[in-house]
Design an enzyme around this catalytic site. Sequence first.
Site, short mmCIF file in Angstrom:
data_model
loop_
_atom_site.label_atom_id
_atom_site.label_comp_id
_atom_site.label_asym_id
_atom_site.label_seq_id
_atom_site.Cartn_x
_atom_site.Cartn_y
_atom_site.Cartn_z
N ARG A 173 -8.89 9.90 -1.90
CA ARG A 173 -8.59 10.92 -1.05
C ARG A 173 -8.20 12.29 -1.50
NH1 ARG A 173 -4.85 7.11 3.19
NH2 ARG A 173 -4.43 6.03 1.33
N TYR B 70 -14.81 1.72 9.78
CA TYR B 70 -13.30 1.84 9.88
C TYR B 70 -12.84 2.42 11.37
CZ TYR B 70 -8.79 4.30 8.59
OH TYR B 70 -7.50 4.46 8.54
N THR C 90 -1.91 11.48 5.94
CA THR C 90 -0.71 11.52 5.48
C THR C 90 -0.83 11.41 3.84
OG1 THR C 90 0.16 10.69 7.31
CG2 THR C 90 1.61 10.36 5.41
N GLY D 124 0.79 -1.18 -0.10
CA GLY D 124 0.07 0.09 0.02
C GLY D 124 0.86 1.31 -0.03
N TYR E 168 -4.14 -7.54 24.92
CA TYR E 168 -2.60 -8.45 24.94
C TYR E 168 -1.64 -8.11 25.66
CZ TYR E 168 -4.46 -11.87 21.34
OH TYR E 168 -4.79 -12.82 20.80
N LEU F 21 -0.29 -2.71 9.13
CA LEU F 21 -0.69 -1.57 8.55
C LEU F 21 -1.83 -2.10 7.54
CD1 LEU F 21 2.08 -0.41 9.33
CD2 LEU F 21 2.18 0.83 7.14
N THR G 7 -6.21 -2.84 -1.74
CA THR G 7 -6.04 -1.69 -2.18
C THR G 7 -4.59 -1.17 -2.56
OG1 THR G 7 -5.76 -0.81 0.07
CG2 THR G 7 -7.92 -0.59 -0.76
N ASN H 69 -2.95 -8.64 0.46
CA ASN H 69 -3.79 -9.33 -0.38
C ASN H 69 -4.00 -8.56 -1.74
OD1 ASN H 69 -5.63 -7.56 0.69
ND2 ASN H 69 -7.15 -8.96 1.02
P1 NAD Z 1 -3.60 1.80 1.50
O1 NAD Z 1 -5.07 1.35 1.02
O2 NAD Z 1 -2.57 2.44 0.40
O3 NAD Z 1 -2.85 0.54 1.97
C1 NAD Z 1 -3.51 -0.37 2.55
C2 NAD Z 1 -2.80 -1.86 2.44
O4 NAD Z 1 -3.28 -2.93 2.97
C3 NAD Z 1 -3.17 -2.18 0.81
O5 NAD Z 1 -1.70 -2.60 0.35
C4 NAD Z 1 -4.13 -3.21 0.82
O6 NAD Z 1 -4.02 -4.10 -0.43
C5 NAD Z 1 -3.64 -3.83 2.21
N1 NAD Z 1 -4.80 -4.82 2.54
C6 NAD Z 1 -5.84 -4.46 2.83
N2 NAD Z 1 -6.71 -5.33 3.31
C7 NAD Z 1 -6.06 -6.59 3.78
C8 NAD Z 1 -6.04 -7.66 4.14
N3 NAD Z 1 -7.36 -8.14 4.37
N4 NAD Z 1 -5.19 -8.37 3.94
C9 NAD Z 1 -3.88 -8.17 3.53
N5 NAD Z 1 -3.49 -6.92 2.97
C10 NAD Z 1 -4.62 -6.08 2.97
O7 NAD Z 1 -3.69 2.51 2.76
P2 NAD Z 1 -2.58 3.29 3.42
O8 NAD Z 1 -2.90 5.04 3.45
O9 NAD Z 1 -1.13 3.12 3.21
O10 NAD Z 1 -2.81 2.91 5.12
C11 NAD Z 1 -2.13 2.10 5.69
C12 NAD Z 1 -2.51 1.89 7.03
O11 NAD Z 1 -2.26 3.20 7.84
C13 NAD Z 1 -3.86 1.70 7.37
O12 NAD Z 1 -3.96 0.52 8.11
C14 NAD Z 1 -4.76 2.83 7.62
O13 NAD Z 1 -5.65 2.60 8.46
C15 NAD Z 1 -3.45 3.47 8.24
N6 NAD Z 1 -3.64 5.06 8.47
C16 NAD Z 1 -3.35 5.60 7.14
C17 NAD Z 1 -3.57 7.16 7.17
C18 NAD Z 1 -3.20 8.01 6.01
O14 NAD Z 1 -3.47 9.20 5.94
N7 NAD Z 1 -2.59 7.31 4.94
C19 NAD Z 1 -4.14 7.96 8.18
C20 NAD Z 1 -4.65 7.18 9.46
C21 NAD Z 1 -4.32 5.58 9.29
N1 UDP Z 2 -12.78 15.84 0.14
C1 UDP Z 2 -12.97 16.71 -0.62
N2 UDP Z 2 -13.01 16.47 -2.16
C2 UDP Z 2 -12.59 15.22 -2.39
C3 UDP Z 2 -12.14 14.15 -1.45
C4 UDP Z 2 -12.45 14.40 0.13
O1 UDP Z 2 -13.51 17.81 -0.50
O2 UDP Z 2 -12.32 14.79 -3.67
C5 UDP Z 2 -12.76 16.18 1.93
C6 UDP Z 2 -13.51 15.14 2.71
O3 UDP Z 2 -15.07 15.34 2.43
C7 UDP Z 2 -12.81 15.52 3.88
C8 UDP Z 2 -11.38 15.86 3.61
O4 UDP Z 2 -11.42 16.24 2.15
O5 UDP Z 2 -13.61 16.52 4.39
C9 UDP Z 2 -10.59 14.79 3.76
O6 UDP Z 2 -10.91 13.87 2.89
P1 UDP Z 2 -10.25 12.45 2.89
O7 UDP Z 2 -10.83 11.37 2.41
O8 UDP Z 2 -8.83 12.65 2.10
O9 UDP Z 2 -9.62 11.78 4.36
P2 UDP Z 2 -10.54 11.78 5.88
O10 UDP Z 2 -11.85 12.32 5.66
O11 UDP Z 2 -10.48 10.49 6.19
O12 UDP Z 2 -9.73 12.74 6.58
#
Ligand code: NAD
Ligand code: UDP
Length: 331
Positions: free
Chosen positions: A189, A148, A178, A14, A162, A76, A39, A36
């Site tokens: 996003r 979520y 991020t 991811g 745990y 993650l 995403t 898997n």
């Molecule tokens: P992403 O969707 O790019 O990556 C998620 C990864 O997990 C993908 O590669 C997907 O294929 C894999 N995955 C999903 N379900 C799975 C499953 N059942 N088994 C195995 N793999 C699986 O998202 P990301 O932005 O890289 O986020 C990574 C983690 O960080 C997530 O847990 C997310 O909740 C957390 N997080 C991210 C942000 C952000 O802003 N990016 C913010 C808060 C929390």
């Molecule tokens: N958002 C938006 N236009 C878009 C995608 C998202 O205005 O095309 C808004 C969304 O409603 C939220 C903020 O941007 O208020 C951040 O959305 P995102 O999905 O990136 O993350 P999260 O809501 O999980 O913080």
Amino acid sequence: MSAQKICLVTGGAGFLGSHLCAKLLQLGHIVIALDNFYTGREKNIAVLRQNKNFSLITHDIINPIQLNHVDWIFNLACPASPPHYQKDPIYTTKISVLGALNMLELARTHNARILQASTSEVYGDPDVHPQPESYRGAVNPIGVRACYDEGKRCAESLFFDYHRMYKTDIKVIRIFNTYGPNMDPDDGRVVSNFIIQALKQELITMYGDGTQTRSFCYVDDLIAGIVTMMNTNHTVTGPLNLGNDTEFNLLQLADMVIKLTGSSSTCAFKQLPSDDPRQRKPDLTLTKATLGWAPQVQLEDGLKKTIVYFHEALALQNLTDKSYEKNISIE
Ligand code: NAD
Ligand code: UDP
């Protein structure tokens, strides 16, 4: 550097996971990515596959898994974009809860250290601002984001159970919005949507009136924070906020993206999704005191790097027509 560890990164293909794998390899560790591809994308790890210390297990974390040995687990795996995690909300809950359970069992078996990628979403639509770790949040447990938010809250609770029952060496971080290279252009996003729309001279989809706020963290800062957290001693469990504490509203974000891409796009105002948090900004007091870590990258600088990435991604995917190539002028 710390001694070489065998690291399991779930969600390694991811956005964040691929950066984390790259950093751990760079630090000399052995990395097993587990994914898997729900995403995640093969292209995020294509270059890592050439490293002899990298391997991939294709597996769904809702099912248990056995490994020969692991020292560090970074959990993650979970869709993170609202359209992705809302597509199959029951599966999202399973990923968060059963995934955490399976990874905690693996950690228990190997006496491994385990980090949970939790989220600012555990604070819901917060009425305390900025959000310190002590704030218990305002999540709607029956809303469309609950799969979520509540899934991640339950995962946190499993981690601490745990820790209390089996003395599992846990680290819980709450990640705030991020962005950066390796985001999926179709992720949905806000940062990816706005940049792609601006690059393609399309209308920018502004949900609501654009006055809601977020605090955007560049991926390199976040990964540095994760590695710092993992290297703390066993008494540091978290939860700790990780993110950037400079707050912007979405109108400001759109202006910045339009300026940096030299785009002629304008905003199209759309309906605000249900339960969309109105404001979000991490209180980093505890994190800074515990980790000695702080974000370094300003939004404008991080956006410039991310725009270059999406420009190349769009060109590569041939998603655009010639007018895109003609009109583009990245600042
Ligand atoms: P992403 O969707 O790019 O990556 C998620 C990864 O997990 C993908 O590669 C997907 O294929 C894999 N995955 C999903 N379900 C799975 C499953 N059942 N088994 C195995 N793999 C699986 O998202 P990301 O932005 O890289 O986020 C990574 C983690 O960080 C997530 O847990 C997310 O909740 C957390 N997080 C991210 C942000 C952000 O802003 N990016 C913010 C808060 C929390
Ligand atoms: N958002 C938006 N236009 C878009 C995608 C998202 O205005 O095309 C808004 C969304 O409603 C939220 C903020 O941007 O208020 C951040 O959305 P995102 O999905 O990136 O993350 P999260 O809501 O999980 O913080």
